[in-house]
Design a protein around this motif. Structure first.
Motif, mmCIF file in Angstrom:
data_model
loop_
_atom_site.group_PDB
_atom_site.id
_atom_site.type_symbol
_atom_site.label_atom_id
_atom_site.label_comp_id
_atom_site.label_asym_id
_atom_site.label_seq_id
_atom_site.Cartn_x
_atom_site.Cartn_y
_atom_site.Cartn_z
ATOM 1 N N PRO A 1 103.175 -18.946 30.984
ATOM 2 C CA PRO A 1 103.606 -17.535 31.263
ATOM 3 C C PRO A 1 102.669 -16.718 31.327
ATOM 4 C CG PRO A 1 105.014 -18.405 29.411
ATOM 5 C CD PRO A 1 103.673 -19.329 29.517
ATOM 6 N N THR A 2 102.732 -15.723 32.313
ATOM 7 C CA THR A 2 101.589 -14.845 32.522
ATOM 8 C C THR A 2 101.732 -13.766 31.464
ATOM 9 O OG1 THR A 2 103.131 -13.662 34.144
ATOM 10 C CG2 THR A 2 101.308 -14.952 34.865
ATOM 11 N N GLN A 3 100.597 -12.925 31.228
ATOM 12 C CA GLN A 3 100.655 -12.166 29.902
ATOM 13 C C GLN A 3 100.467 -10.698 30.374
ATOM 14 O OE1 GLN A 3 101.504 -12.977 27.031
ATOM 15 N NE2 GLN A 3 101.751 -15.444 27.719
ATOM 16 N N LEU A 4 100.899 -10.102 31.688
ATOM 17 C CA LEU A 4 100.646 -8.951 32.186
ATOM 18 C C LEU A 4 101.600 -8.002 31.390
ATOM 19 C CD1 LEU A 4 99.433 -10.600 34.290
ATOM 20 C CD2 LEU A 4 100.384 -8.847 36.200
ATOM 21 N N LYS A 5 101.141 -6.521 31.234
ATOM 22 C CA LYS A 5 101.425 -5.642 30.384
ATOM 23 C C LYS A 5 102.229 -4.509 31.488
ATOM 24 C CE LYS A 5 99.425 -6.494 25.947
ATOM 25 N NZ LYS A 5 98.699 -7.682 26.391
ATOM 26 N N LEU A 6 102.855 -3.513 31.236
ATOM 27 C CA LEU A 6 103.061 -2.665 32.135
ATOM 28 C C LEU A 6 101.811 -1.665 32.786
ATOM 29 C CD1 LEU A 6 106.193 -1.130 30.307
ATOM 30 C CD2 LEU A 6 106.063 -2.358 32.521
ATOM 31 N N CYS A 7 100.995 -1.992 31.757
ATOM 32 C CA CYS A 7 99.671 -0.937 32.093
ATOM 33 C C CYS A 7 99.013 -1.858 33.183
ATOM 34 C CB CYS A 7 98.725 -0.578 30.896
ATOM 35 S SG CYS A 7 98.204 -2.048 30.072
ATOM 36 N N ASP A 8 99.100 -2.955 33.173
ATOM 37 C CA ASP A 8 98.565 -3.904 34.310
ATOM 38 C C ASP A 8 98.994 -3.749 35.637
ATOM 39 O OD1 ASP A 8 96.763 -5.020 32.486
ATOM 40 O OD2 ASP A 8 98.235 -6.564 31.704
ATOM 41 N N MET A 9 100.521 -3.320 35.664
ATOM 42 C CA MET A 9 101.221 -3.446 37.016
ATOM 43 C C MET A 9 100.540 -2.466 37.850
ATOM 44 S SD MET A 9 102.825 -5.631 36.137
ATOM 45 C CE MET A 9 103.703 -5.873 37.445
ATOM 46 N N LYS A 10 99.949 -1.413 37.507
ATOM 47 C CA LYS A 10 99.191 -0.465 38.444
ATOM 48 C C LYS A 10 98.140 -1.104 39.248
ATOM 49 C CE LYS A 10 100.307 3.758 36.515
ATOM 50 N NZ LYS A 10 99.966 5.186 35.541
ATOM 51 N N GLN A 11 97.341 -1.876 38.601
ATOM 52 C CA GLN A 11 96.421 -2.581 39.284
ATOM 53 C C GLN A 11 97.047 -3.967 40.096
ATOM 54 O OE1 GLN A 11 93.221 -4.387 36.604
ATOM 55 N NE2 GLN A 11 92.863 -5.917 38.204
ATOM 56 N N TRP A 12 97.957 -4.345 39.640
ATOM 57 C CA TRP A 12 98.496 -5.653 40.312
ATOM 58 C C TRP A 12 99.248 -5.034 41.665
ATOM 59 C CZ3 TRP A 12 103.724 -7.404 41.368
ATOM 60 C CH2 TRP A 12 103.649 -8.892 41.710
ATOM 61 N N ILE A 13 100.043 -3.949 41.807
ATOM 62 C CA ILE A 13 100.723 -3.685 42.921
ATOM 63 C C ILE A 13 99.539 -3.131 43.959
ATOM 64 C CG2 ILE A 13 102.842 -3.042 41.946
ATOM 65 C CD1 ILE A 13 102.073 -0.148 41.812
ATOM 66 N N GLN A 14 98.450 -2.835 43.543
ATOM 67 C CA GLN A 14 97.329 -2.841 44.739
ATOM 68 C C GLN A 14 97.138 -3.982 45.704
ATOM 69 O OE1 GLN A 14 96.116 0.332 44.899
ATOM 70 N NE2 GLN A 14 97.702 0.727 43.493
ATOM 71 N N GLY A 15 97.424 -5.143 45.111
ATOM 72 C CA GLY A 15 97.271 -6.129 45.846
ATOM 73 C C GLY A 15 95.781 -6.711 46.167
ATOM 74 N N GLY A 16 95.550 -7.593 47.151
ATOM 75 C CA GLY A 16 94.130 -7.873 47.348
ATOM 76 C C GLY A 16 93.492 -8.752 46.222
ATOM 77 N N SER A 17 92.392 -8.497 45.968
ATOM 78 C CA SER A 17 91.446 -8.957 45.171
ATOM 79 C C SER A 17 91.987 -8.541 43.655
ATOM 80 C CB SER A 17 90.171 -8.785 45.155
ATOM 81 O OG SER A 17 89.656 -7.401 45.182
ATOM 82 N N SER A 18 92.507 -7.358 43.558
ATOM 83 C CA SER A 18 92.992 -6.573 42.103
ATOM 84 C C SER A 18 94.050 -7.558 41.845
ATOM 85 C CB SER A 18 93.647 -5.332 42.397
ATOM 86 O OG SER A 18 92.381 -4.650 42.797
ATOM 87 N N ALA A 19 95.210 -7.735 42.653
ATOM 88 C CA ALA A 19 96.040 -8.755 42.113
ATOM 89 C C ALA A 19 95.738 -10.278 41.877
ATOM 90 C CB ALA A 19 97.363 -8.598 43.181
ATOM 91 N N LYS A 20 94.977 -10.687 42.675
ATOM 92 C CA LYS A 20 94.555 -11.974 42.439
ATOM 93 C C LYS A 20 93.642 -12.298 41.370
ATOM 94 C CE LYS A 20 93.071 -15.740 45.202
ATOM 95 N NZ LYS A 20 92.512 -16.195 46.567
#
Length: 277
Positions: A213-232
């Motif tokens: 399982p991935t361990q992303l938290k809600l605070c990580d989602m702002k970075q994740w939805i930026q896409g590109g290298s941030s999401a990767k």
């Protein structure tokens, strides 16, 4: 199993049959999703396959209710703003996607279809906004097109009040989710279970069951939805969730709830249009 995305669509019909459907005042379902990476265990066509399955089941339910329905060939050149850092995610410029989608809908309209419903299960908000903006523009020019989506999506996109061409579907989060201990929104338990139910041959089950399982938290989602290298960087294997948590019985229930909810909204829309005619 036939894995063609054209299965059951107008692409498999000869033109006289399409003309006959128009004479019967058939509604059109237009699957509108994308081709994008879905981790090391799912194919890049996952969104398109699942959207197609739902459209086939909606068509079947509508026809059981006496409403002639056809499925247009799928539109799969959309926007991938989150997974665009991965190989296999075709990310099309908004203007390009809109121009092509408009012309496809204009074709259906010019042939005489009186009800065109867009259905998509791709969760990228830029893609969904593109769909909504395209439909609103065409509807303002008297095109008989509408876009169905979970009501929460339209709320998050800021559409209030909703124009008639945006049809909200009420889906309970408890009903349409698989229990998981982590944020599960891309190629996780939900999509892996759904693909395993409908297209098991396209799922690397051994790989899926070995993924952690991935361990992303809600605070990580702002970075994740930026896409590109941030999401990767946050999801280097291209999934967000728990793919190993495959629950076929639960996903079958989810699928039934989704199909029933979409079918009900389409029927209500058609009855409303008939009453206004």
């Amino acid at each position: 199993m036939n894995t063609s995305v054209f299965k059951g669509t107008m692409a498999e019909m000869c033109y006289p049959l399409i003309e006959a459907a128009i004479q019967q005042q058939a509604a059109v379902l237009l699957p509108v999703s994308v081709i994008e990476e879905h981790g090391p265990h799912l194919c890049t066509g996952t969104d398109m396959y699942l959207t197609g399955v739902v459209c086939q089941k909606i068509r079947d339910e509508l026809q059981q209710q006496g409403k002639s329905t056809v499925i247009a060939p799928p539109f799969y050149w959309g926007i991938n703003s989150i997974t665009d850092g991965f190989t296999g995610s075709f990310s099309i410029r908004k203007e390009t996607a809109q121009a092509l989608l408009k012309e496809i809908i204009e074709n259906l309209d010019s042939w005489g279809f009186q009800h065109i419903f867009l259905v998509s299960f791709h969760g990228d908000f830029r893609h969904m906004r593109m769909l909504a903006e395209t439909v609103i523009e065409l509807h303002s020019k008297s095109s008989p097109v509408a876009y169905l989506a979970d009501q929460s999506i339209f709320q998050q996109l800021g559409y209030a009040p909703l124009p008639d061409c945006l049809i909200p579907v009420s889906l309970s989060p408890d009903t349409i989710a698989i229990e998981t201990s982590c944020i599960d929104i891309h190629a996780g338990a939900m999509e892996t279970s759904w693909m395993a139910l409908q297209y098991e041959q396209l799922v690397d089950m051994e790989c899926a069951k070995a993924l952690q399982p991935t361990q992303l938290k809600l605070c990580d989602m702002k970075q994740w939805i930026q896409g590109g290298s941030s999401a990767k960087q946050l999801t280097p294997l291209g999934y967000c969730g728990n793919p190993a948590n495959i629950q076929l019985d639960k996903i079958q229930q989810v699928e039934q709830e989704v199909v029933h909810a979409y079918t009900d909204q389409i029927l209500m829309n058609l009855m409303k249009a008939a009453a206004a005619a």
